[in-house]
Design an enzyme around this catalytic site. Structure first.
Site, PDB file in Angstrom:
ATOM      1  N   SER A 140      71.806  83.900  20.327  1.00 56.59           N
ATOM      2  CA  SER A 140      72.959  83.018  20.120  1.00 56.59           C
ATOM      3  C   SER A 140      73.723  83.568  18.932  1.00 56.59           C
ATOM      4  O   SER A 140      73.165  84.308  18.107  1.00 56.59           O
ATOM      5  CB  SER A 140      72.476  81.599  19.803  1.00 56.59           C
ATOM      6  N   TYR A 153      66.842  75.584  15.363  1.00 59.11           N
ATOM      7  CA  TYR A 153      67.398  76.335  16.502  1.00 59.11           C
ATOM      8  C   TYR A 153      67.778  77.743  16.046  1.00 59.11           C
ATOM      9  O   TYR A 153      67.418  78.745  16.682  1.00 59.11           O
ATOM     10  CB  TYR A 153      68.617  75.587  17.053  1.00 59.11           C
TER      11      TYR A 153
HETATM   12  N1  LIG Z   1      75.842  77.075  25.696  1.00 60.39           N
HETATM   13  C1  LIG Z   1      76.054  77.705  24.568  1.00 60.39           C
HETATM   14  O1  LIG Z   1      77.079  77.489  23.888  1.00 60.39           O
HETATM   15  C2  LIG Z   1      75.055  78.720  24.074  1.00 60.39           C
HETATM   16  C3  LIG Z   1      75.441  79.537  22.999  1.00 60.39           C
HETATM   17  C4  LIG Z   1      74.561  80.483  22.532  1.00 60.39           C
HETATM   18  C5  LIG Z   1      73.320  80.642  23.124  1.00 60.39           C
HETATM   19  N2  LIG Z   1      72.951  79.827  24.166  1.00 60.39           N
HETATM   20  C6  LIG Z   1      71.632  80.053  24.744  1.00 60.39           C
HETATM   21  O2  LIG Z   1      71.790  80.317  26.117  1.00 60.39           O
HETATM   22  C7  LIG Z   1      70.631  79.898  26.823  1.00 60.39           C
HETATM   23  C8  LIG Z   1      71.046  78.972  27.956  1.00 60.39           C
HETATM   24  O3  LIG Z   1      71.719  77.874  27.391  1.00 60.39           O
HETATM   25  P1  LIG Z   1      72.556  76.841  28.256  1.00 60.39           P
HETATM   26  O4  LIG Z   1      73.672  76.410  27.376  1.00 60.39           O
HETATM   27  O5  LIG Z   1      72.835  77.378  29.583  1.00 60.39           O
HETATM   28  O6  LIG Z   1      71.515  75.630  28.335  1.00 60.39           O
HETATM   29  P2  LIG Z   1      71.158  74.642  29.561  1.00 60.39           P
HETATM   30  O7  LIG Z   1      72.353  74.405  30.402  1.00 60.39           O
HETATM   31  O8  LIG Z   1      70.488  73.469  28.918  1.00 60.39           O
HETATM   32  O9  LIG Z   1      70.105  75.454  30.399  1.00 60.39           O
HETATM   33  C9  LIG Z   1      68.841  75.725  29.850  1.00 60.39           C
HETATM   34  C10 LIG Z   1      67.966  76.312  30.933  1.00 60.39           C
HETATM   35  O10 LIG Z   1      66.665  76.555  30.368  1.00 60.39           O
HETATM   36  C11 LIG Z   1      65.676  75.940  31.203  1.00 60.39           C
HETATM   37  N3  LIG Z   1      64.547  75.500  30.390  1.00 60.39           N
HETATM   38  C12 LIG Z   1      64.554  74.715  29.295  1.00 60.39           C
HETATM   39  N4  LIG Z   1      63.305  74.512  28.853  1.00 60.39           N
HETATM   40  C13 LIG Z   1      62.479  75.185  29.691  1.00 60.39           C
HETATM   41  C14 LIG Z   1      61.073  75.346  29.776  1.00 60.39           C
HETATM   42  N5  LIG Z   1      60.237  74.769  28.893  1.00 60.39           N
HETATM   43  N6  LIG Z   1      60.561  76.097  30.778  1.00 60.39           N
HETATM   44  C15 LIG Z   1      61.383  76.694  31.681  1.00 60.39           C
HETATM   45  N7  LIG Z   1      62.718  76.576  31.652  1.00 60.39           N
HETATM   46  C16 LIG Z   1      63.262  75.820  30.675  1.00 60.39           C
HETATM   47  C17 LIG Z   1      66.415  74.751  31.834  1.00 60.39           C
HETATM   48  O11 LIG Z   1      65.832  74.403  33.073  1.00 60.39           O
HETATM   49  P3  LIG Z   1      64.842  73.184  33.357  1.00 60.39           P
HETATM   50  O12 LIG Z   1      65.320  72.033  32.521  1.00 60.39           O
HETATM   51  O13 LIG Z   1      64.975  73.000  34.823  1.00 60.39           O
HETATM   52  O14 LIG Z   1      63.496  73.694  32.940  1.00 60.39           O
HETATM   53  C18 LIG Z   1      67.786  75.365  32.091  1.00 60.39           C
HETATM   54  O15 LIG Z   1      67.764  76.094  33.292  1.00 60.39           O
HETATM   55  C19 LIG Z   1      69.735  79.232  25.795  1.00 60.39           C
HETATM   56  O16 LIG Z   1      68.773  80.160  25.354  1.00 60.39           O
HETATM   57  C20 LIG Z   1      70.685  78.876  24.688  1.00 60.39           C
HETATM   58  O17 LIG Z   1      70.049  78.783  23.442  1.00 60.39           O
HETATM   59  C21 LIG Z   1      73.793  78.880  24.644  1.00 60.39           C
END
Ligand SMILES: NC(=O)c1ccc[n+]([C@@H]2O[C@H](COP(=O)([O-])OP(=O)(O)OC[C@H]3O[C@@H](n4cnc5c(N)ncnc54)[C@H](OP(=O)(O)O)[C@@H]3O)[C@@H](O)[C@H]2O)c1
Length: 237
Positions: A140, A153
């Site tokens: 991130s 985080y």
């Molecule tokens: N959105 C942003 O602005 C942003 C910015 C920088 C970095 N990121 C990073 O990008 C990645 C994805 O983020 P996102 O925004 O797409 O979040 P999201 O929409 O909440 O998706 C998170 C994904 O991770 C899975 N997950 C969570 N806990 C899990 C577990 N214990 N076991 C297996 N799967 C798990 C969830 O699926 P289930 O709930 O079905 O398990 C979901 O598919 C993350 O690493 C986040 O830190 C996001």
């Protein structure tokens, strides 16, 4: 190409999957929500004209090391190999340190860091044996600069960066690439900290998918080891 994506049931992971499926890649999708993964696989199967690509899913909690190893091996079997693993699954909890519970700390560390390690460890023997592979680990922008109100985080995301950049030095001589991806603000539901606000200025999950596609498509002898993807505008306020 055969690519396994963790956290593919929503947000960025689903966006990456949609882009790679559109390129005709075979995909192994992993998350806890098996129903959402199956629906995505059915969508990809319907949309591929030649029926050549394989789309498989594994419902798994990445905090469980044994379950993660079993799920990754099952996906490698279903795809009949693996060319890349995109470690994208993660959770965000934004609280000041004095408000964060021990359970929340453990959830962040066990998902964002331990889960990524378990998944990486499960694919490395195959990649080392075939002397080819690509690990793309989603950190991130909070893995590069402080996030007040999100120290725990940010700690996990700095750790993902340190892990990936060190891992690259360990695996490059085996022909394995490692890329750390630093997204800025991406429009996923879990990162809409103020649901009523305007989120249209953010990077779209599919645009992160396009960045992954670029990294996967680099020449065999080269590796894009760091990618920072940011929205052009800074958004309202
Ligand atoms: N959105 C942003 O602005 C942003 C910015 C920088 C970095 N990121 C990073 O990008 C990645 C994805 O983020 P996102 O925004 O797409 O979040 P999201 O929409 O909440 O998706 C998170 C994904 O991770 C899975 N997950 C969570 N806990 C899990 C577990 N214990 N076991 C297996 N799967 C798990 C969830 O699926 P289930 O709930 O079905 O398990 C979901 O598919 C993350 O690493 C986040 O830190 C996001």
């Amino acid at each position: 190409m055969k690519v396994i994506i963790t956290g593919a049931s929503a947000g960025i992971g689903a966006g990456i999957a949609r882009v790679l499926a559109g390129e005709g890649f075979s995909l192994g999708l992993l998350a806890r929500s098996g129903d959402k993964l199956r629906a995505l696989c059915e969508e990809f199967d319907r949309n591929q004209p030649d029926g050549y690509a394989v789309h498989a899913s594994a419902a798994c909690d990445l905090r469980d090391p044994q379950a993660t190893e079993t799920a990754l091996h099952a996906l490698i079997d279903r795809l009949d190999g693996v060319d890349a693993l995109i470690n994208n699954a993660g959770v965000v909890i934004r609280k000041d340190v004095w408000e964060l519970t021990l359970d929340e700390w453990r959830t962040l560390v066990e998902t964002n860091l331990c889960g990524l390690f378990y998944a990486t460890r499960a694919v490395l023997p195959t990649m080392r044996e075939q002397r080819r592979g690509h690990l793309i680990n989603v950190s991130s922008i909070s893995g590069r600069m402080p996030l007040p109100g999100g120290s725990a985080y940010a700690a996990t995301k700095y750790a993902v960066a340190g892990f990936t950049e060190s891992l690259f030095q360990e695996v490059r001589d085996f022909g394995i690439k490692a890329t750390v991806l630093f997204p800025g603000s991406v429009d996923s539901a879990s990162h809409r900290h103020d649901p009523a606000a305007d989120h249209s200025w953010k990077v779209k999950p599919e645009e992160v998918g396009l960045a992954c596609l670029d990294a996967l498509n680099t020449a065999p002898g080269t590796c894009i080891s760091r990618i920072e993807i940011r929205p052009l505008g800074r958004g309202p306020g």
